[in-house]
Scaffold this motif. Structure first.
Motif, PDB file in Angstrom:
ATOM      1  N   ARG B  26       0.842  -1.189   0.000  1.00 31.02           N
ATOM      2  CA  ARG B  26       0.000   0.000   0.000  1.00 31.02           C
ATOM      3  C   ARG B  26       0.883   1.246   0.000  1.00 31.02           C
ATOM      4  O   ARG B  26       1.785   1.385   0.829  1.00 31.02           O
ATOM      5  N   ALA B  28       2.201   4.845   0.915  1.00 34.62           N
ATOM      6  CA  ALA B  28       2.209   5.415   2.259  1.00 34.62           C
ATOM      7  C   ALA B  28       1.094   6.444   2.432  1.00 34.62           C
ATOM      8  O   ALA B  28       0.666   7.100   1.481  1.00 34.62           O
ATOM      9  N   MET B  29       0.645   6.551   3.685  1.00 33.66           N
ATOM     10  CA  MET B  29      -0.237   7.652   4.059  1.00 33.66           C
ATOM     11  C   MET B  29       0.547   8.952   3.893  1.00 33.66           C
ATOM     12  O   MET B  29       1.750   8.986   4.156  1.00 33.66           O
ATOM     13  N   VAL B  30      -0.136   9.993   3.510  1.00 36.40           N
ATOM     14  CA  VAL B  30       0.577  11.269   3.313  1.00 36.40           C
ATOM     15  C   VAL B  30      -0.063  12.362   4.162  1.00 36.40           C
ATOM     16  O   VAL B  30      -1.200  12.233   4.620  1.00 36.40           O
ATOM     17  N   ALA B  38       0.061  12.946  -2.837  1.00 38.74           N
ATOM     18  CA  ALA B  38       1.406  12.689  -3.351  1.00 38.74           C
ATOM     19  C   ALA B  38       1.380  12.635  -4.871  1.00 38.74           C
ATOM     20  O   ALA B  38       0.363  12.309  -5.471  1.00 38.74           O
ATOM     21  N   GLU B  41       0.046   9.511  -7.160  1.00 39.71           N
ATOM     22  CA  GLU B  41      -0.612   8.593  -6.226  1.00 39.71           C
ATOM     23  C   GLU B  41      -1.749   7.814  -6.877  1.00 39.71           C
ATOM     24  O   GLU B  41      -1.994   6.668  -6.512  1.00 39.71           O
ATOM     25  N   PRO B  91       3.611  -8.280  10.143  1.00 41.45           N
ATOM     26  CA  PRO B  91       4.547  -7.532  10.986  1.00 41.45           C
ATOM     27  C   PRO B  91       3.931  -6.985  12.265  1.00 41.45           C
ATOM     28  O   PRO B  91       4.628  -6.832  13.256  1.00 41.45           O
ATOM     29  N   GLY B  92       2.630  -6.743  12.252  1.00 45.93           N
ATOM     30  CA  GLY B  92       2.048  -6.080  13.423  1.00 45.93           C
ATOM     31  C   GLY B  92       1.150  -6.960  14.264  1.00 45.93           C
ATOM     32  O   GLY B  92       0.293  -6.466  14.995  1.00 45.93           O
ATOM     33  N   SER B  98       6.879  -3.326  15.102  1.00 50.03           N
ATOM     34  CA  SER B  98       7.782  -3.238  13.965  1.00 50.03           C
ATOM     35  C   SER B  98       7.747  -1.815  13.419  1.00 50.03           C
ATOM     36  O   SER B  98       6.703  -1.168  13.388  1.00 50.03           O
ATOM     37  N   ALA B 100       7.658   1.253  10.823  1.00 51.68           N
ATOM     38  CA  ALA B 100       6.809   1.408   9.647  1.00 51.68           C
ATOM     39  C   ALA B 100       7.655   1.320   8.405  1.00 51.68           C
ATOM     40  O   ALA B 100       7.889   2.311   7.731  1.00 51.68           O
ATOM     41  N   ALA B 103       4.756   0.569   5.221  1.00 52.20           N
ATOM     42  CA  ALA B 103       3.475   1.240   5.076  1.00 52.20           C
ATOM     43  C   ALA B 103       3.571   2.763   5.142  1.00 52.20           C
ATOM     44  O   ALA B 103       2.663   3.456   4.713  1.00 52.20           O
ATOM     45  N   GLY B 104       4.625   3.261   5.671  1.00 45.74           N
ATOM     46  CA  GLY B 104       4.747   4.718   5.729  1.00 45.74           C
ATOM     47  C   GLY B 104       3.943   5.310   6.870  1.00 45.74           C
ATOM     48  O   GLY B 104       3.169   4.636   7.537  1.00 45.74           O
ATOM     49  N   THR B 105       4.113   6.568   7.110  1.00 44.54           N
ATOM     50  CA  THR B 105       3.434   7.229   8.222  1.00 44.54           C
ATOM     51  C   THR B 105       2.947   8.587   7.767  1.00 44.54           C
ATOM     52  O   THR B 105       3.357   9.098   6.728  1.00 44.54           O
ATOM     53  N   ILE B 106       2.086   9.143   8.579  1.00 45.69           N
ATOM     54  CA  ILE B 106       1.722  10.538   8.363  1.00 45.69           C
ATOM     55  C   ILE B 106       2.857  11.365   8.933  1.00 45.69           C
ATOM     56  O   ILE B 106       3.186  11.230  10.103  1.00 45.69           O
TER      57      ILE B 106
END
Lengths: 216, 107, 1017
Positions: B26, B28-30, B38, B41, B91-92, B98, B100, B103-106
């Protein structure tokens, strides 16, 4: 104005009246009862907090937090595994107290707690034919060599999630299994158990508390 | 089919739900205040949501042990023979924290 | 432990060689031997066949009892209605199919060869009219030119409608087998799991040897045997093992198995399929051998057996030879003749001839001679017949011919003469009432091939043996092409030890028992050319010439051959016929047998009743049900329940005198809108979302923000799928800084929980959030209507402030109820009325319903059901399942403005796609018939006035309808193109399904209290 009466009811209370079902046999193959008056709290360790959660559980309940599918007995509390880094605490209900009372502080920032005392019904199954009967309900291998006393499992019965663990054997040497089922499914699963048990003869004994042994 | 859940042990497949290919990641959240979305996207999400290989052979897949411990598992399974060569926890699962990585983060 | 492992008294007598008593006087058993057999002459049984009273003994099958009674004609064939007898003595039987039992238990197509005899058994022959002996439809034989291969495809092609009206009914009457009862099955079935280290399939010499070895080694063993009695061919073939009779050895071995607590012998249990991961399907016929199952017992049980290793010792099946008239009553497999004589002490005939292409067939001669039967001749097609066999013939006084049988003669009740074409060129006629035939043996490769392993051809035994087996399986003994008794015992032993060792069990297992190593000698012979019909597949009436025809018409591939001729597609699944059929195909197409190949083998290996597959799950147990905590209370009040997924929900609560549901529902709505009512909403999915990142987590899964929600507040939230389509909606409350209480729709509770776990575990492991369902923990009621607050003031402690200021719209907090219970109170409204939702721990749900009735009595409170709930939400234009139908976006639902522009969320990117923001999309609108008396129906399509209804002019459809007592007419919601711009426009509701077409007005979906003053008041 008069106060209201708050009578607690179990979805099984009409099904669990002591009686015999099924085949008329000398000794019932299955002994069935509902366990009442318990508190049940799901403890889910927060990220990176498994060790801290286990330590808090040890201090609070006096029992080792199960890190794998086991049921561990403390003085009044049974801790049984329900998933990765999560387990249930099962203990006798204290009248007028909220189950989470007193637990929030010791587990703060370590674990999330969810009161499930009313979300589950606890059915205890024993008798000489208990394994043959459970083979119809459960896909697990419950042979003594594989599922000894103290073994626990998160699994399914009739497509409904259950927690199953093996208690100490009954006086007649039969294995005793605890089956924790969702409250809304309890009536349905109870009747499935009765149907599956009928050929062996079933004795339903009166509902009892956690620390009581079933008796007719 | 039977799947060896890393937490519960081997269980029958009725306890599991299939999701599908574990390969697509997925995007990443932006942070919308900064970027308003992004670059590229739409294309990235199109790939993530719709584009799948039709593998006859070994494939990484997500399965959910909903009839058991409620863990998400990543399997390597041969779609032609149903042979499962690897089962890992997502992973979670549980309390694993774990980073990120995928998956990325805000931000 | 299932099945009897000790010798019955009859067997003990047999083993001791004692003379058993003669059949009781009045016995109908003209063909029963006075001694021998594994039957209990002390336990005679009465039965009827086509209404005729007969007797047999315990231990008989229906087939053996019929043989003992001299019955030869038992059925008519499928296509040509040819007279048929009993061909085999096992589960591969293609001919002797009967209707067993009567009334609701009538079971068609039951193999007489596997049906155990019981007192009072009733059997009817099939596929004949008016009687088995005089069957009108045998005229089909004269029409046989049109019944050739592919006749379905050729004859009835045109015109198409003739198929349904004429051809199919006619064919179904003429062909087909038994009749099902058409009544509900009165018996019970169930399913069970079993687990073991080693599953042994088959209890012949190989299987028993394997089970003994694995059991001694310490493995948990299941030995599954489809027959009622363990032993396989040992029960029929005599011979010596380890210096004792094979039956004595068997009895000892079974006794040892029963003494091992780690071994379970399951008789009457057929393993029918091999599934992935070492899972095997098996059918136990628990009570098929009695007239009706004892009370509380099942008829059949379906087993799923999980085994680390499996030893298939399923033996082999003798195959017929294809020659003119080979299907006539009296022609029987040689091994079956042996079985009837040795196991059942029943003589298939008085003058037996043998037609064989191999050495094994001669064992039938030996058995017949031992039983005192006259052997009229042996026809052996092998070029060199061994001298010792010729010597035996000389001593015993029967003739031996080197040649083939090319025709048989006789009537419906059996053959009388055999024509033999000798190799030297002359023809001989032989008198015989029974012809035993042996075309060699086909190892049972079915189970081993269930994972697409292709059997491989072995020239030395002229048969296929298993190719690559499914993981964890080995095949041993006759099933693997080892036909000698000694080889079977050794192979079973070795396989048992190896399977145990691979399961980690390595105790001493001793050595295998010793027996003769006489190998099979065979010279293949498949087909003898002749003048008349020569059958390959007896049950489907497929002849050698059908195969030749298929080849000429291009259906050469075995898979095409199978479908074109229906070869091997009958209930015996071609166990008698497949190899012979493809050998003939090889012959006519000039290929070798391995080049021709085999068809794919698939489970089930034996027929499995649907009842057994369903098990417990039928009628009211079709699926499990979920009940809300106040279900019993609602039932006491006479509520009508509706199935919502697994849940039973109160749909409405009729009062005495209310003549239909609409009256009840209208009353419920009006009572709520004018007073107060409550509705059980416990079925909504409830999820505890906990942890420091709970807010951030919800921000990602909902299109609107939740991290900004204050503690003690609730908010309506909408979730999208990644593709931008709405997934679910619900109200989520913040109970503490790190604790949200999320609700889902009833239908999506499970899927949303699974999805949220996916987000937590797979997508965003960095978020510290914990999830658990708490749906069942809470009994929740929506209390609605202008008098809601009055009612609540009765039931909550007076100290609780319920005023609009003290408990504003969308507030949430715990309150104490009078009498001590703590409840959660949410000021949320689905009905558009002043409303609260109240939840208490589930054990108080029943009490809460009763107490709400008491507290609200003075205000005229009523319970209302899901129908009234639905009416009120439609009146308010609230969307639900029919609008959240997997095709709609937030914008379509009129909820587009909820989407946050300050944070990212699932579905944001793809929801912005051109097609999903197209202004021409169908959006939610209100719809009402112009004629106020008209009933609006869901599913009607909206078409512009004046347009011809067609997919091009279709602009939307009606999703939800109700009768609105507030508006006094039927109203509805729908999805209509550019609907929000078209309020006031009249369109047609076109409903071709119901033949309706009427005008409706597009309107604002909020029909009632559009300002929302009532719910905030």
């Amino acid at each position: 104005m008069a106060d209201f009466t708050w009578t607690a009811t179990s979805p099984l209370q009409h099904a669990t009246r002591p009686r015999r079902h099924g085949a008329a046999v000398q000794q019932s193959g299955i002994v069935l009862s509902e366990v009442l008056d318990f508190s049940l709290v799901l403890i889910l360790a927060r990220r990176g907090q498994w060790s801290a959660t286990a330590k808090a559980a040890k201090e609070f309940f006096g029992a080792e937090a199960p890190a794998k599918p086991l049921a561990v007995r403390g003085k009044t509390t049974t801790l049984f595994w329900s998933g990765a880094d999560q387990f249930y605490a099962l203990f006798p209900r204290v009248p007028a107290a909220q189950p989470l009372d007193g637990m929030r502080e010791p587990f703060a920032a370590k674990a999330s707690l969810s009161d499930q005392s009313d979300g589950r019904c606890l059915i205890q199954i024993s008798g000489p034919k208990v394994r043959a009967m459970l083979a119809k309900l459960s896909s697990l291998d419950l042979d003594g060599s594989v599922f000894p006393v103290g073994a626990a499992a998160a699994t399914s019965i009739d497509h409904s999630g259950v927690n199953l663990w093996r208690d100490t054997d009954a006086a007649d040497g039969s294995p005793v299994y605890n089956v924790l089922v969702f409250t809304s499914f309890a009536d349905s699963i109870w009747h499935t158990i009765l149907d599956s048990s009928a050929e062996y003869g079933v004795e339903v004994v009166r509902p009892h508390a956690l620390d009581e042994k079933p008796s007719s | 089919m039977r799947i060896a859940c890393p937490f519960c042990g081997e269980r029958e497949n009725g306890e599991f739900t299939y999701l599908g290919d574990a390969k697509p990641q997925r995007p990443a959240m932006v942070a919308l205040e900064v970027a308003g979305g992004a670059a590229g996207e739409a294309e990235a999400f199109y790939d993530y949501v719709y584009l799948r290989d039709n593998v006859a052979g070994e494939m990484d897949e997500y399965w959910y042990h909903g009839g058991g411990c409620r863990s998400w598992l990543r399997l390597t399974r041969n779609t032609a023979t149903h042979e499962i060569t690897s089962v890992e926890a997502a992973p979670g699962t549980g309390a694993s924290s774990s980073p990120a990585s995928t998956a990325g983060t805000i931000s | 432990m299932t099945g009897s492992l000790s010798l019955t008294s009859a067997e003990a007598r047999f083993a001791a060689g004692a003379k058993a008593p003669v059949a009781p006087s009045g016995s109908t058993q003209s063909n029963r031997l006075d001694t021998g057999g594994l039957i209990d002459r002390a336990a005679p049984l009465n039965f009827t066949f086509d209404g005729k009273a007969m007797t047999g003994f315990a231990g008989d099958t229906l087939a053996s009892a019929l043989v003992a009674n001299g019955v030869r004609l038992v059925g008519r064939s499928f296509k040509y209605h040819r007279p048929r007898g009993i061909l085999t003595a096992g589960s591969e039987e293609p001919n002797a199919l009967v209707e067993l039992r009567s009334g609701a238990r009538r079971e068609p197509n039951t193999k007489a060869t596997t049906a155990e005899l019981y007192q009072g058994l009733e059997a009817l022959s099939q596929n004949r009219w008016p009687s088995l002996r005089y069957d009108v439809m045998s005229v089909n034989q004269l029409l046989s030119p049109i019944f050739v291969a592919g006749f379905y495809y050729k004859t009835f092609m045109w015109p198409a409608k003739f198929w349904e009206m004429i051809y199919e009914p006619a064919i179904r009457r003429a062909a087909g087998l038994g009749r099902s009862s058409g009544l509900a099955d009165p018996d019970h079935y169930d399913k069970a799991w079993a687990h073991c280290d080693v599953l042994v399939v088959g209890s012949g010499p190989t299987g028993v040897s394997a089970a003994l070895a694995a059991g001694r080694a310490g493995a948990r063993v299941i030995l599954a045997e489809e027959d009622s009695r363990a032993g396989g061919r040992l029960l029929s073939d005599g011979g010596e093992i380890g210096g004792m009779s094979s039956r004595e050895w068997l009895a000892n071995a079974l006794a040892e198995l029963s003494s091992l607590s780690n071994v379970r012998v399951m008789t009457r249990t057929a393993v029918f399929g091999v599934y992935d991961g070492g899972t095997y399907g098996a059918l136990e016929r628990v009570n098929d051998h009695v007239a009706t199952p004892p009370e509380h017992e099942v008829r059949q049980r379906l087993w799923r057996i999980v085994a680390k290793r499996c030893v298939v010792a399923a033996g082999a099946i003798e195959r017929p030879i294809v020659f003119s008239g080979n299907d006539r009553p009296g022609v029987m497999m040689a091994s079956a003749v042996r079985t009837y004589i040795e196991r059942f002490a029943a003589l298939p005939g008085k003058r037996v001839a043998l037609f064989t292409n191999n050495s094994d067939g001669w064992r039938t001669v030996e058995a017949a001679l031992r039983a005192g039967v006259e052997i009229s001749a042996v026809i052996d097609s092998r070029p060199g017949i061994p001298e010792e066999l010729r010597a035996m013939a000389e001593v015993s006084g029967f003739r031996v011919f080197n040649g083939v049988v090319h025709d048989v003669r006789g009537g419906a009740s059996g053959i009388s003469r055999i024509s033999v074409a000798q190799a030297k060129g002359t023809t001989v006629e032989i008198a015989a009432d029974t012809l035993a035939m042996s075309g060699g043996w086909n190892p049972s490769v079915g189970l081993a091939s269930h994972h697409r392993g292709r059997p491989t051809w072995r020239d030395d035994i002229a048969a296929f043996v298993p190719g690559e087996c499914p993981p964890g399986m080995v095949v041993a003994g006759a099933a693997n092409g080892d036909f000698s008794l000694g080889a079977c015992l050794r192979a079973g032993h070795a396989a048992g030890i190896a399977a145990a060792a691979e399961s980690g069990r390595t105790q001493k297992a001793g050595s295998p028992a010793a027996a003769s190593d006489e190998a099979l000698s065979i010279t293949p012979l498949w087909h003898v050319e002749g003048k008349h019909k020569a059958f390959v597949d007896f049950q489907h009436d497929v002849t050698a010439s059908d195969i030749a025809l298929a080849q000429r018409e291009g259906f050469e591939s075995v898979e095409h051959l199978k479908r074109y001729t229906t070869l091997g597609m009958a209930t015996d699944q071609g166990r008698n016929s497949n190899v012979t059929g493809l050998a003939i195909m090889a012959e006519v197409s000039g290929r070798t047998i391995p080049q021709t190949g085999t068809t794919i083998y698939r489970p089930p290996q034996v027929p499995v009743a649907i009842g057994a597959l369903a098990g417990h799950h039928r009628d009211e147990n079709f699926h499990s049900t979920r009940l809300t905590p106040s279900h019993r209370w609602a039932a006491e009040r006479g509520a009508t329940f509706v199935d919502t997924g697994l849940w039973k929900r109160a749909q409405w609560y009729p009062l005495p005198g209310e003549k239909d549901w609409l009256t009840s529902v209208d009353r419920e709505v009006l009572t709520v809108r004018n007073g107060v009512g409550f509705c059980d909403v416990s079925t909504l999915g409830k999820i505890d979302v906990m942890g420091p990142d709970a807010g951030a987590f919800l921000d990602r899964v909902y299109i609107n923000a939740f991290s900004s929600l204050g503690v003690g507040k609730a908010r309506y939230g909408l979730m999208l799928r990644e593709d931008g389509i709405v997934m679910d909606d619900g109200t989520t409350s913040r109970l503490a800084e790190d604790h949200y209480f999320l609700t889902t729709t009833t239908a999506k509770a499970g899927p949303v929980m699974q999805y949220l776990e996916y987000c937590r575990q797979v997508l965003w492991p960095e978020l510290d959030v914990q999830l658990t369902s708490c749906t069942d923990q809470w009994a929740q009621f929506s209390i609605a209507g202008p008098k809601t607050r009055d009612l609540l003031r009765e039931i909550v402690e007076p100290s609780e402030d319920l005023s609009n200021e003290g408990f504003p719209f969308m507030a949430v907090r715990e309150v104490k109820l009078r009498g001590g219970v703590v409840a959660r109170l949410f000021r949320i409204s689905f009905s558009g009325e002043m409303a609260f939702e109240i939840s208490v721990p589930a054990r108080f749900g029943d009490a809460l319903a009763r107490n709400l009735m008491i507290a609200g009595k003075q205000f005229g409170v009523i319970p209302y059901g899901t129908e009234a709930l639905g009416v009120m939400r439609i009146e308010k234009g609230h969307v639900a399942g029919p609008e959240l139908n997997g095709t709609t976006t937030a914008g379509d639902l009129g909820l587009g403005k909820m989407a946050s522009k300050k944070k990212d969320f699932v579905g944001r990117v793809l929801a912005a796609r051109e097609g999903l923001v197209d202004p021409n999309r169908q959006v939610v609108v209100g719809l009402k018939p112009v004629d106020k008396a008209r009933r609006l129906r869901s599913g009607a399509h909206t078409i512009p006035k004046g347009a011809r209804p067609s997919p091009e002019t279709d602009q939307g459809y009606v999703t939800s309808v109700c009768h609105s007592p507030m508006l006094g007419q039927w109203i509805g919601l729908g999805l209509v193109e550019r609907g929000r711009e078209r309020y006031g426009e009249i369109v047609r509701a076109h409903d071709p399904l119901r033949g309706e077409d009427y005008d409706v007005e597009i309107c604002n979906p909020v029909f009632y209290d559009p300002e929302g003053g009532r719910q905030r008041g």
